[in-house]
Design a protein around this motif. Structure first.
Motif, PDB file in Angstrom:
ATOM      1  N   PHE A  40      13.623  29.789  32.432  1.00 38.74           N
ATOM      2  CA  PHE A  40      14.279  29.053  31.359  1.00 38.74           C
ATOM      3  C   PHE A  40      15.661  28.634  31.842  1.00 38.74           C
ATOM      4  O   PHE A  40      16.401  29.437  32.404  1.00 38.74           O
ATOM      5  CB  PHE A  40      14.398  29.946  30.125  1.00 38.74           C
ATOM      6  CG  PHE A  40      14.999  29.274  28.936  1.00 38.74           C
ATOM      7  CD1 PHE A  40      14.331  28.253  28.281  1.00 38.74           C
ATOM      8  CD2 PHE A  40      16.239  29.663  28.446  1.00 38.74           C
ATOM      9  CE1 PHE A  40      14.879  27.643  27.174  1.00 38.74           C
ATOM     10  CE2 PHE A  40      16.796  29.056  27.341  1.00 38.74           C
ATOM     11  CZ  PHE A  40      16.113  28.040  26.703  1.00 38.74           C
ATOM     12  N   TYR A  54      21.608  37.599  23.484  1.00 41.22           N
ATOM     13  CA  TYR A  54      20.226  37.356  23.904  1.00 41.22           C
ATOM     14  C   TYR A  54      19.839  38.271  25.065  1.00 41.22           C
ATOM     15  O   TYR A  54      18.727  38.814  25.094  1.00 41.22           O
ATOM     16  CB  TYR A  54      20.064  35.888  24.296  1.00 41.22           C
ATOM     17  CG  TYR A  54      18.665  35.504  24.703  1.00 41.22           C
ATOM     18  CD1 TYR A  54      17.592  35.721  23.851  1.00 41.22           C
ATOM     19  CD2 TYR A  54      18.409  34.922  25.948  1.00 41.22           C
ATOM     20  CE1 TYR A  54      16.305  35.365  24.215  1.00 41.22           C
ATOM     21  CE2 TYR A  54      17.126  34.566  26.317  1.00 41.22           C
ATOM     22  CZ  TYR A  54      16.080  34.786  25.444  1.00 41.22           C
ATOM     23  OH  TYR A  54      14.801  34.441  25.810  1.00 41.22           O
ATOM     24  N   GLY A  65      10.141  34.824  25.316  1.00 45.08           N
ATOM     25  CA  GLY A  65       9.542  33.511  25.580  1.00 45.08           C
ATOM     26  C   GLY A  65       8.422  33.583  26.577  1.00 45.08           C
ATOM     27  O   GLY A  65       8.245  32.678  27.390  1.00 45.08           O
ATOM     28  N   MET A 204       6.457  28.581  24.988  1.00 46.20           N
ATOM     29  CA  MET A 204       7.501  28.280  25.963  1.00 46.20           C
ATOM     30  C   MET A 204       6.994  28.279  27.409  1.00 46.20           C
ATOM     31  O   MET A 204       7.375  27.403  28.191  1.00 46.20           O
ATOM     32  CB  MET A 204       8.663  29.265  25.803  1.00 46.20           C
ATOM     33  CG  MET A 204       9.435  29.122  24.491  1.00 46.20           C
ATOM     34  SD  MET A 204      10.016  27.441  24.155  1.00 46.20           S
ATOM     35  CE  MET A 204      11.225  27.244  25.451  1.00 46.20           C
ATOM     36  N   HIS A 594      14.861  32.471  22.093  1.00 50.11           N
ATOM     37  CA  HIS A 594      14.830  31.238  22.891  1.00 50.11           C
ATOM     38  C   HIS A 594      15.291  30.029  22.087  1.00 50.11           C
ATOM     39  O   HIS A 594      16.021  29.167  22.585  1.00 50.11           O
ATOM     40  CB  HIS A 594      13.395  30.991  23.376  1.00 50.11           C
ATOM     41  CG  HIS A 594      13.208  31.253  24.831  1.00 50.11           C
ATOM     42  ND1 HIS A 594      13.233  32.516  25.358  1.00 50.11           N
ATOM     43  CD2 HIS A 594      13.000  30.416  25.875  1.00 50.11           C
ATOM     44  CE1 HIS A 594      13.030  32.447  26.663  1.00 50.11           C
ATOM     45  NE2 HIS A 594      12.894  31.191  27.010  1.00 50.11           N
TER      46      HIS A 594
END
Length: 786
Positions: A40, A54, A65, A204, A594
């Motif tokens: 990501f 996060y 994700g 994702m 996410h």
């Protein structure tokens, strides 16, 4: 300095050529090591509060994700053959290397109360293919008696079914990701063809893999288009296959270096860095054009090939150096965003720009020295009768119609400023894809049937060990209230949380009837916890919804892709409601996942790219002041670079092109490149004044005639070069290409019309003295600079 360099270069051609070729071989070797990035995109800086929250969330509960979903809609799903084929597909999904788990109807679990051992047994509903329709009907009844799974993996109203596939992080972050997705799609395609169903994919991991697959294809496409377009334009300009070939070879060497530099820094190819190679192809070619043009114009004057090469290096070398510095600054300022993705793009691009300049400055003169002198046919474009007529018209306009130029510029600028009011600053997770793209349409399937697939997490920290179940499980009942409040918002899916787990367990505790799928009373909850050790068991599928200290728990939602503006408003609305349930003095509630990280990244990029643009303007202005010793000249000369940006922003507003990371990059890139034209013109203007031009008007005319041809050639190359990005399947890349092309076209006109008008209007003996006293640009007084 530049005279000395040209002498050294022409006397040591073999050494310079060998060094470049050896370095190119090395860079080529590094290029073969390059890999795509499947992680990501890291946009937020490491000290950002949202990023920190996060990362803390992932440390406690793992990656959010990592789930891909596959689904279809069929109200006649519970037929023996179809059900068995779906069961077979899901069991085969579990066997794919890299797949950690699969949750779907055939593979769901239920709890069975074991009174003798005072615990729950976990039983999978289906362990082998069914043998009769009666078994399927019985299973359907049993399955619908488990409300926990409703709207999670099936939709009773539409008949939609879903399989949630969880991947191992190691495989997810490697090129194995693409292979896993292909294997899943192959199984899905076979199932869909047999039963005539439309299979949909999302999540994702899937979205990311599809994006990177497109990036890989488009990188090759853009490089091919860049070579073809630039070759055609070079041929149209010079009418010489030899010039076309060696110019392309020189720039391709720069492209190889750019990819090698990326590998040397340890970076991987992302959606953004995949554009670097074609960008260098497009940006590097004007260096060749200016050197070749100057060489040919010098040769036409005196017919001495070596002298013409030396003069082109001496005079154009510094101009190109300054122009490439301003372009490199346009990329380098992205370092100040502190976003790893943009920092990587900025560092590699800026170094590559300067490396390509160096390669061009070395190889073009060496190649020219080995070729025969240019023929009249090759140099006849120097006459450029049509372009010369246009330049004469521009000169006349500048000399006699400056008031009209200023009024026209002001009117266009005011219209553009008005258009800026309509710019929409909004970002979506898949907004770079066209609405007809399967990734986009599949995402909407899951939004319609399961409220979306984008992870949205709520982490609740009770601030004390065993705080989740302390004080008669007060936190648990507060979570129930929070989930009830969240039901008011239709964008959220059904939650997964410790509350849902307790409801699922209590249903089994009371014998399995659906009416007991509810949160037990405090007394029943105590009995349930004393009875069951399953909640902490290794085989419990809900164990990752509470940490080992029973202090922090999570509520997991899937959410629709509603855009950064709406989600921001929603978060502001949710915060006070959450605080009214969980007192901030007793609990720390974090909204993360996410989805929020992406949307916060979008806002962060917008604010920081604007900041980096301001830094870029200041840095380029400082470079100009250091060179030309006139603050007034440099400050006013920034207008021809800024007005095209204003016009582009106005066009974005009128055409409803949103501000997002891909489109806001336009301004940083375009300002740096359009500053090149300003440098070219100011340098020539200064040279004419230093040579003793009779007047500022004469110096301006000479500068227009001398730089105009190359600036027109360069602008056409850049316009067509950036226009190739319109072939992209990513909306942001298309906008980047079209809008940068538009901006650079506008900057050509402002640099050839507005800039000389400003210089004439403010010219004075003082400014003339300031400009001509600069010692950073060396030129012989007796040199003829046509």
């Amino acid at each position: 300095m530049w005279k000395a360099f040209s002498r050294i270069l022409l006397r040591n051609k073999l050494i310079f050529t060998s060094a470049i070729l050896l370095l190119t071989v090395f860079m080529g070797y590094e290029t073969y090591k390059m890999e795509l990035s499947y992680e990501f995109a890291k946009i937020l800086p490491e000290d950002d509060s949202t990023f920190i929250e996060y990362q803390n969330f992932k440390k406690k509960f793992g990656e959010d994700g990592s789930v891909m979903v596959i689904g279809f809609e069929d109200k006649d799903f519970f037929k023996l053959e179809k059900f068995n084929d779906w069961y077979k597909l899901n069991t085969e999904l579990k066997r794919i290397k890299g797949v950690k788990d699969v949750l779907s109807l055939p593979l769901v679990y239920k709890l069975i109360k074991n009174d003798s051992l005072q615990k729950f047994d976990i039983k999978q509903l289906v362990t082998s293919p069914l043998t009769s329709q009666l078994q399927v009907d019985s299973l359907k009844t049993e399955f619908h008696n488990l409300p926990f799974y409703e709207d999670l993996i099936y939709n009773k109203e539409t008949g939609a079914q879903l399989a949630a596939i969880t991947f191992n992080k190691k495989d997810l972050d490697s090129k194995r990701r693409l292979e896993m997705v292909k294997e899943i799609q192959a199984l899905g395609t076979a199932f869909s063809q047999k039963h005539n169903l439309s299979i949909h994919y999302s999540g994702m991991p899937y979205i990311r893999s599809q994006l990177m697959a497109k990036v890989s294809k488009e990188m090759t496409l853009f490089l091919t288009l860049a070579v073809l377009v630039t070759a055609i334009i070079l041929w149209m300009f010079f009418r010489s296959l030899t010039i076309v070939l060696y110019s392309l070879v020189v720039v391709i060497i720069g492209v190889i270096w750019s990819i090698g530099i990326m590998e040397l820094f340890g970076y991987k190819i992302t959606v953004l860095s995949g554009l670097i190679a074609p960008l260098i192809m497009v940006i590097g070619l004007p260096n060749c054009i200016f050197l070749i043009n100057k060489y040919q114009s010098e040769f036409v004057k005196h017919g001495n090939k070596i002298k013409a090469i030396a003069r082109s290096v001496e005079t154009i070398g510094i101009t190109l150096f300054l122009a490439n510095v301003t372009t490199a600054i346009g990329f380098a300022v992205l370092y100040f965003t502190k976003s790893s993705m943009l920092v990587e793009f900025g560092i590699v691009s800026s170094i590559s720009v300067m490396a390509t300049y160096f390669i061009t400055l070395v190889l073009i003169p060496i190649i020219l020295s080995t070729l025969p002198p240019p023929s009249n046919k090759i140099t006849q474009h120097q006459d450029g009768k049509r372009i010369r007529k246009i330049l004469d018209a521009i000169d006349n306009l500048v000399q006699n119609k400056r008031k009209a130029i200023y009024i026209t510029t002001l009117i266009i600028s005011l219209i553009a400023a008005f258009g800026m009011k309509f710019i929409d600053m909004n970002g979506f997770v898949v907004d770079d894809l066209p609405s007809k793209d399967p990734v986009y349409s599949d995402l909407h399937f899951f939004e319609d049937n399961f409220k979306g697939v984008l992870p949205f997490e709520i982490a609740i920290d009770t601030k004390k060990r065993k705080g989740v179940f302390e004080n008669n499980a007060r936190a648990v009942y507060k979570i129930k209230r929070l989930q009830k409040m969240m039901e008011e918002y239709p964008i959220f899916s059904k939650p997964l949380s410790i509350v849902e787990g307790l409801k699922f367990t209590y249903q089994a505790y009371e014998g399995g009837e659906a009416k007991y799928y509810k949160l037990p009373t405090i007394d029943d909850l105590k009995n349930l916890r004393e009875f069951s050790s399953t909640l902490n068991g290794q085989n419990n599928k809900l164990a990752n919804f509470i940490d080992t200290a029973n202090q922090v728990t999570r509520i997991s939602y899937q959410v629709k892709d509603i855009g950064s503006k709406k989600i921001k408003v929603l978060m502001e609305e949710l915060k006070p409601k959450i605080d009214s349930i969980f007192d901030p003095q007793d609990y720390k509630v974090s909204l993360t996942g996410h989805c929020l990280v992406f949307l916060k990244s979008n806002d962060y990029l917008l604010s920081n790219l604007i900041e980096s643009l301001v830094i870029e303007i200041v840095l380029i202005a400082i470079v100009g002041i250091a060179l030309f010793r006139s603050v007034r000249i440099i400050v006013l000369s920034k207008l021809p670079c800024l007005i095209p940006l204003l016009i582009t922003a106005g066009v974005m507003g009128f055409l409803d092109i949103r501000f997002k990371p891909s489109t806001i990059l336009i301004f940083s890139i375009a300002f740096g490149i359009s500053s090149d034209g300003t440098i070219y013109f100011l340098t020539k203007y200064r040279q004419e004044l230093k040579k003793g031009a009779k007047s500022a008007s004469a110096a301006i005319s000479a500068a227009i005639q001398d730089t105009g041809l190359s600036m027109v050639y360069t602008s056409i190359i850049l316009f067509c070069g950036f226009a190739i990005f319109s072939a992209s399947s990513f909306g942001g890349t298309v906008a980047l290409g079209v809008l940068v092309s538009l901006t650079l076209l506008m900057s050509m006109f402002t640099n050839l019309i507005l800039l000389p008008s400003i210089l004439l209007s403010i010219h004075s003996k003082t400014i003339s003295k300031e400009i001509t006293e600069s010692s950073l640009i060396e030129i012989d007084e007796d040199e003829d600079e046509g």
